[in-house]
Structures are given as C-alpha cells and as structure tokens.
Scaffold this active site. Sequence first.
Site, mmCIF file in Angstrom:
data_model
loop_
_atom_site.group_PDB
_atom_site.id
_atom_site.type_symbol
_atom_site.label_atom_id
_atom_site.label_comp_id
_atom_site.label_asym_id
_atom_site.label_seq_id
_atom_site.Cartn_x
_atom_site.Cartn_y
_atom_site.Cartn_z
ATOM 1 N N LYS A 134 0.883 -1.048 -0.003
ATOM 2 C CA LYS A 134 -0.014 -0.022 0.094
ATOM 3 C C LYS A 134 0.732 1.210 0.018
ATOM 4 O O LYS A 134 2.019 1.275 0.578
ATOM 5 C CB LYS A 134 -1.007 -0.071 1.264
ATOM 6 C CG LYS A 134 -1.616 1.181 1.556
ATOM 7 C CD LYS A 134 -2.621 1.451 0.357
ATOM 8 C CE LYS A 134 -3.479 2.565 0.378
ATOM 9 N NZ LYS A 134 -4.103 2.880 -0.944
ATOM 10 N N ASN A 138 -12.592 3.752 -6.708
ATOM 11 C CA ASN A 138 -12.110 3.664 -5.247
ATOM 12 C C ASN A 138 -11.513 5.117 -5.122
ATOM 13 O O ASN A 138 -11.092 5.683 -5.861
ATOM 14 C CB ASN A 138 -11.103 2.671 -4.876
ATOM 15 C CG ASN A 138 -9.628 3.234 -5.104
ATOM 16 O OD1 ASN A 138 -9.067 3.926 -4.052
ATOM 17 N ND2 ASN A 138 -9.116 2.958 -6.331
ATOM 18 N N GLY A 170 -7.945 7.152 -0.690
ATOM 19 C CA GLY A 170 -7.157 8.529 0.070
ATOM 20 C C GLY A 170 -5.917 8.159 0.483
ATOM 21 O O GLY A 170 -5.553 8.861 1.443
ATOM 22 N N ASN A 189 4.439 6.413 -6.599
ATOM 23 C CA ASN A 189 3.199 6.735 -7.118
ATOM 24 C C ASN A 189 2.963 8.256 -7.386
ATOM 25 O O ASN A 189 3.123 9.074 -6.461
ATOM 26 C CB ASN A 189 2.096 6.476 -6.022
ATOM 27 C CG ASN A 189 0.468 6.935 -6.491
ATOM 28 O OD1 ASN A 189 0.371 7.528 -7.608
ATOM 29 N ND2 ASN A 189 -0.333 6.708 -5.580
ATOM 30 N N CYS A 209 -0.455 11.438 -7.454
ATOM 31 C CA CYS A 209 -1.006 12.163 -6.050
ATOM 32 C C CYS A 209 -1.075 13.793 -6.270
ATOM 33 O O CYS A 209 -0.140 14.185 -7.218
ATOM 34 C CB CYS A 209 -0.139 12.069 -4.724
ATOM 35 S SG CYS A 209 0.473 10.198 -4.469
#
Length: 309
Positions: free
Chosen positions: A48, A72, A75, A131, A134
């Site tokens: 995660k 989804n 957050g 990632n 964001c």
Amino acid sequence: MSKAPDLSMEIAGLKLKNPVLVASGTFGFGMEYCDYFNPSVLGGIMTKGITLEPRPGNPPPRLCETPAGLLNSIGLENPGVDDFLASYLPVMKEKFSTAIIVNIAGSTVEQYAEVSSKLDGVEGIDALEVNISCPNVKEGGMAFGATAQSAAQVVAAIRNETSLPLIVKLSPNVTDIVEIAQAVVDAGADALSLINTLLGMAIDIEKEKPVLGNVFGGLSGPAVKPVAVRAVWQVSQSVDVPVIGMGGITGAEDALEFFMAGASAVAIGTGNFTDPLTAVKTLSGIEEYLTEKGYASIKELIGKAWKGS
Ligand SMILES: Cc1cc2nc3c(=O)[nH]c(=O)nc-3n(C[C@H](O)[C@H](O)[C@H](O)COP(=O)(O)O)c2cc1C
C-alpha cells in the site's frame, strides 16, 4: 518430458523468481492473504502507498462497483513511514520470501524525498515504486504525474536520496504518456509501472448526489484493461527500461496480452478482490501457456506482438 519454462525475471537489477506481482493498495502488506495462499510464491508484493505521516484516508463511501470495474477513493490511508518500518516491514520480512516493493506517495516533492531517504538502505526493502498520481499541494492540486516537468522533478528528488531500484508508476490521466515516461527515465527511473487508475465518478440518482464521499475516484478492473495494454505497448517501445504492466488483469490470458504488448512483469490489482487466488492462478496459467507453446522462457514473449517472430 519437456523442462519447465524459466519464469525468472530481472527488473532494474532486482531478481524476481517469477514476473507475477500484486499491485499497490489491493494486497495491503500481504498478511490478510495468508489465509488463502502463501504470497511467497509470487514474484513480489507492492505495498500500500506509504506517506511521510500516517493518513486516515478519505470520507466514506470509498468504493463503488461499476460495470466491469471498481471506483475507489481510499485516499492513501496508511500508517506512515515510521510505523511501516517499525511494525509492518519486520512482519513482511519474516513471513515472505519474495521481493518487497514499497509504494510511496507524497503531497510535495520534499515529502517524497524524505520518505525515500527513510527507506533507503533498509534491509528487506528491494525496490521503491513511486506513485506520481498524487496531487501536488504547492501547485494547486494538479497530479505530479500530469506533466513531464513535475513528474521528472519528483523522480530526480527521490533519485538523490536512494540507491534502491526506482520503479515509477505512471498515470493514464495524461495526454501523452510516452512523453512522461521518457521524462521520468531521464530523471533516473530504473523501471516503469503502468497504469494507475483512471479518474472517474458515479452519481446516485435516488440521493441525487455523487456516490463517493470524495466525489471523484480511480477506476480499475477489467474495464481499464484495453487502456492499460495500449499504454504498455506505446511506452515499452519508447524507453529502454523494463515496464511492469497492470490494469484489469483477472487471469493468465490477460497477463499474456501485457507481456506481448511489451511488459517484463505484471501486477494483479482489483482481480485480488474478486478472487484472492487470482495472482497464483495467473502464474500457473502463464506457465501452462509457455509449456504448451514450447517456449523456454517468459522473456521470449516480451513485446512479441510488436517485435514479431
Ligand atoms: C482499492 C485500491 C487502492 C489502491 N491504492 C493504490 C496506492 O496506494 N498506490 C498506488 O500506486 N496505486 C494504488 N492503486 C492502483 C492499483 O495499484 C493499480 O494500478 C490499478 O488499480 C490498476 O490495476 P487493476 O485494474 O488490476 O486494479 C489502488 C487501486 C485500488 C483498486
């Protein structure tokens, strides 16, 4: 009897026992899946997303099923980097003998850099996955991965802080994914993973308001697979680093499309929710396909659909 096909793969110096991984945010830290199978049989676990501080995530509802997909808006709920290192990584290290790839996220370039520096050199971490979908709070909330310049800026800052293999995860919510891919490779990415979710929303017509508490969410699952295969096809032909493909994989047939499009490994995301055994079934299906077709190695399939025979 013919020899079993070679499923091993090397990505950015990282040796994987096989090219089937599980995608960030859909496998937690692996513990919950131990009731179903031993995650050590996989090529690796992408954790995660981890941020500098703990995050409670977005208000509910955070999930909404769509035809052939899932929206989804979790957050980035996560324990934060310090607790991850103290409480979660030690358990992962003890339980799993497979690659541990830590997915990281941030709201500023500085946060990405600080998380990376805390993870650098830590035993048991095999690679970072960044990632870049964001929102950049200093730039009005536009995603880091939305422009080549901001994507490269965040990757260069992370590269400065770590010698871990750096996998940069691309967003499909861009005009030209190839331009972003080339910019992050120039900034120091060792490999790319794609795709992250597609921005979407749904409206509840009885309540006459958006379904998700956060209004917008990320679309994943079988509905996004053609977008993902197209992106892997384009990107893998225009960079010389390995690509990890994901988006809507629910079995070996889907995964094989990604290899033929140019992926060197694949990751299962939403497919884990419909059947927790999807990743293992995908792995054995790939092996069967290679055996049936007489391939000695999965490497022979990478980019086959554009390289030809
Ligand atoms: C519930 C959920 C949570 C996710 N969390 C993250 C995350 O923390 N970091 C990230 O990079 N991607 C995250 N993703 C994106 C997935 O890793 C994957 O890129 C995407 O869902 C496409 O693959 P799939 O269609 O197989 O799910 C998440 C996806 C889902 C469905």
